[in-house]
Write a protein that holds these residues in place. Structure first.
Motif, PDB file in Angstrom:
ATOM      1  N   VAL A  13       4.212   3.305   4.661  1.00 12.04           N
ATOM      2  CA  VAL A  13       3.364   2.144   4.423  1.00 12.04           C
ATOM      3  C   VAL A  13       1.938   2.641   4.249  1.00 12.04           C
ATOM      4  O   VAL A  13       1.416   3.372   5.080  1.00 12.04           O
ATOM      5  CB  VAL A  13       3.444   1.139   5.591  1.00 12.04           C
ATOM      6  CG1 VAL A  13       2.479  -0.018   5.375  1.00 12.04           C
ATOM      7  CG2 VAL A  13       4.858   0.623   5.743  1.00 12.04           C
ATOM      8  N   ALA A  14       1.317   2.246   3.140  1.00 13.58           N
ATOM      9  CA  ALA A  14      -0.062   2.653   2.850  1.00 13.58           C
ATOM     10  C   ALA A  14      -0.655   1.670   1.845  1.00 13.58           C
ATOM     11  O   ALA A  14       0.056   0.833   1.276  1.00 13.58           O
ATOM     12  CB  ALA A  14      -0.112   4.069   2.305  1.00 13.58           C
ATOM     13  N   ARG A  15      -1.954   1.783   1.609  1.00 10.57           N
ATOM     14  CA  ARG A  15      -2.630   0.922   0.637  1.00 10.57           C
ATOM     15  C   ARG A  15      -2.555   1.557  -0.746  1.00 10.57           C
ATOM     16  O   ARG A  15      -2.893   2.719  -0.939  1.00 10.57           O
ATOM     17  CB  ARG A  15      -4.083   0.721   1.036  1.00 10.57           C
ATOM     18  CG  ARG A  15      -4.800  -0.283   0.169  1.00 10.57           C
ATOM     19  CD  ARG A  15      -6.129  -0.695   0.724  1.00 10.57           C
ATOM     20  NE  ARG A  15      -6.066  -1.213   2.073  1.00 10.57           N
ATOM     21  CZ  ARG A  15      -5.749  -2.469   2.382  1.00 10.57           C
ATOM     22  NH1 ARG A  15      -5.444  -3.313   1.441  1.00 10.57           N
ATOM     23  NH2 ARG A  15      -5.730  -2.861   3.638  1.00 10.57           N
ATOM     24  N   CYS A  16      -2.096   0.767  -1.718  1.00 10.80           N
ATOM     25  CA  CYS A  16      -2.006   1.232  -3.107  1.00 10.80           C
ATOM     26  C   CYS A  16      -3.381   1.132  -3.753  1.00 10.80           C
ATOM     27  O   CYS A  16      -4.027   0.085  -3.675  1.00 10.80           O
ATOM     28  CB  CYS A  16      -1.002   0.371  -3.867  1.00 10.80           C
ATOM     29  SG  CYS A  16      -0.924   0.741  -5.628  1.00 10.80           S
ATOM     30  N   PRO A  17      -3.863   2.194  -4.405  1.00 17.53           N
ATOM     31  CA  PRO A  17      -5.190   2.130  -5.036  1.00 17.53           C
ATOM     32  C   PRO A  17      -5.224   1.249  -6.283  1.00 17.53           C
ATOM     33  O   PRO A  17      -6.286   0.778  -6.664  1.00 17.53           O
ATOM     34  CB  PRO A  17      -5.488   3.588  -5.394  1.00 17.53           C
ATOM     35  CG  PRO A  17      -4.160   4.248  -5.448  1.00 17.53           C
ATOM     36  CD  PRO A  17      -3.276   3.515  -4.503  1.00 17.53           C
ATOM     37  N   ASP A  18      -4.085   0.988  -6.912  1.00 17.26           N
ATOM     38  CA  ASP A  18      -4.069   0.156  -8.126  1.00 17.26           C
ATOM     39  C   ASP A  18      -4.113  -1.339  -7.815  1.00 17.26           C
ATOM     40  O   ASP A  18      -4.899  -2.076  -8.385  1.00 17.26           O
ATOM     41  CB  ASP A  18      -2.841   0.464  -8.971  1.00 17.26           C
ATOM     42  CG  ASP A  18      -2.966   1.772  -9.721  1.00 17.26           C
ATOM     43  OD1 ASP A  18      -4.026   2.411  -9.630  1.00 17.26           O
ATOM     44  OD2 ASP A  18      -2.002   2.163 -10.396  1.00 17.26           O
ATOM     45  N   CYS A  19      -3.230  -1.795  -6.909  1.00 13.39           N
ATOM     46  CA  CYS A  19      -3.167  -3.229  -6.629  1.00 13.39           C
ATOM     47  C   CYS A  19      -3.879  -3.616  -5.340  1.00 13.39           C
ATOM     48  O   CYS A  19      -3.989  -4.800  -5.031  1.00 13.39           O
ATOM     49  CB  CYS A  19      -1.715  -3.701  -6.596  1.00 13.39           C
ATOM     50  SG  CYS A  19      -0.707  -2.997  -5.277  1.00 13.39           S
ATOM     51  N   ALA A  20      -4.346  -2.642  -4.577  1.00 16.95           N
ATOM     52  CA  ALA A  20      -5.094  -2.840  -3.329  1.00 16.95           C
ATOM     53  C   ALA A  20      -4.283  -3.560  -2.259  1.00 16.95           C
ATOM     54  O   ALA A  20      -4.851  -4.129  -1.336  1.00 16.95           O
ATOM     55  CB  ALA A  20      -6.408  -3.562  -3.584  1.00 16.95           C
ATOM     56  N   ASP A  21      -2.955  -3.551  -2.375  1.00 15.63           N
ATOM     57  CA  ASP A  21      -2.092  -4.133  -1.355  1.00 15.63           C
ATOM     58  C   ASP A  21      -1.628  -3.047  -0.405  1.00 15.63           C
ATOM     59  O   ASP A  21      -1.420  -1.906  -0.810  1.00 15.63           O
ATOM     60  CB  ASP A  21      -0.851  -4.774  -1.982  1.00 15.63           C
ATOM     61  CG  ASP A  21      -1.137  -6.096  -2.644  1.00 15.63           C
ATOM     62  OD1 ASP A  21      -2.184  -6.694  -2.342  1.00 15.63           O
ATOM     63  OD2 ASP A  21      -0.311  -6.529  -3.470  1.00 15.63           O
ATOM     64  N   GLU A  22      -1.454  -3.406   0.855  1.00 19.40           N
ATOM     65  CA  GLU A  22      -0.821  -2.502   1.793  1.00 19.40           C
ATOM     66  C   GLU A  22       0.664  -2.808   1.729  1.00 19.40           C
ATOM     67  O   GLU A  22       1.089  -3.919   2.053  1.00 19.40           O
ATOM     68  CB  GLU A  22      -1.354  -2.700   3.201  1.00 19.40           C
ATOM     69  CG  GLU A  22      -0.820  -1.671   4.161  1.00 19.40           C
ATOM     70  CD  GLU A  22      -1.462  -1.766   5.529  1.00 19.40           C
ATOM     71  OE1 GLU A  22      -1.393  -0.769   6.256  1.00 19.40           O
ATOM     72  OE2 GLU A  22      -2.001  -2.824   5.864  1.00 19.40           O
ATOM     73  N   CYS A  23       1.450  -1.855   1.247  1.00 18.40           N
ATOM     74  CA  CYS A  23       2.866  -2.115   1.002  1.00 18.40           C
ATOM     75  C   CYS A  23       3.695  -0.869   1.277  1.00 18.40           C
ATOM     76  O   CYS A  23       3.174   0.182   1.622  1.00 18.40           O
ATOM     77  CB  CYS A  23       3.067  -2.593  -0.422  1.00 18.40           C
ATOM     78  SG  CYS A  23       2.439  -1.447  -1.639  1.00 18.40           S
ATOM     79  N   VAL A  24       4.988  -1.002   1.091  1.00 18.64           N
ATOM     80  CA  VAL A  24       5.909   0.109   1.263  1.00 18.64           C
ATOM     81  C   VAL A  24       5.855   0.979   0.016  1.00 18.64           C
ATOM     82  O   VAL A  24       5.934   0.477  -1.109  1.00 18.64           O
ATOM     83  CB  VAL A  24       7.343  -0.407   1.501  1.00 18.64           C
ATOM     84  CG1 VAL A  24       8.323   0.737   1.577  1.00 18.64           C
ATOM     85  CG2 VAL A  24       7.399  -1.244   2.760  1.00 18.64           C
ATOM     86  N   LEU A  25       5.705   2.278   0.218  1.00 19.03           N
ATOM     87  CA  LEU A  25       5.708   3.231  -0.887  1.00 19.03           C
ATOM     88  C   LEU A  25       6.994   4.042  -0.805  1.00 19.03           C
ATOM     89  O   LEU A  25       7.301   4.621   0.230  1.00 19.03           O
ATOM     90  CB  LEU A  25       4.494   4.146  -0.817  1.00 19.03           C
ATOM     91  CG  LEU A  25       3.134   3.460  -0.863  1.00 19.03           C
ATOM     92  CD1 LEU A  25       2.033   4.483  -0.674  1.00 19.03           C
ATOM     93  CD2 LEU A  25       2.945   2.694  -2.146  1.00 19.03           C
ATOM     94  N   LEU A  26       7.736   4.063  -1.901  1.00 21.62           N
ATOM     95  CA  LEU A  26       9.000   4.787  -1.951  1.00 21.62           C
ATOM     96  C   LEU A  26       8.802   6.165  -2.564  1.00 21.62           C
ATOM     97  O   LEU A  26       8.039   6.314  -3.519  1.00 21.62           O
ATOM     98  CB  LEU A  26      10.017   4.009  -2.788  1.00 21.62           C
ATOM     99  CG  LEU A  26      10.415   2.647  -2.248  1.00 21.62           C
ATOM    100  CD1 LEU A  26      11.317   1.939  -3.243  1.00 21.62           C
ATOM    101  CD2 LEU A  26      11.104   2.799  -0.915  1.00 21.62           C
TER     102      LEU A  26
END
Length: 59
Positions: A13-26
């Motif tokens: 789980v981290a913040r995506c730099p493109d959409c600025a959401d904190e989400c699950v990264l696979l």
């Protein structure tokens, strides 16, 4: 490997730099990166240097 095993063992789980959401990264196949589950962007995670712990002494 089952999809649930990938999520439990390798996702983060981290913040995506493109959409600025904190989400699950696979994790992705082929390179050491992750894929955002919100916007499908490729994400590379870098370790930030940790500040040195200092000891405060009463003067």
């Amino acid at each position: 490997m089952e999809t649930s095993e990938v999520l439990m063992l390798h996702a983060t789980v981290a913040r995506c730099p493109d959409c600025a959401d904190e989400c699950v990264l696979l994790p992705t196949d082929g390179f050491d990166g992750f894929c955002c589950t919100s916007c499908d962007a490729a994400v590379f995670l870098l370790e930030a240097p940790q500040p040195a712990l200092t000891k405060r002494l009463a003067g």
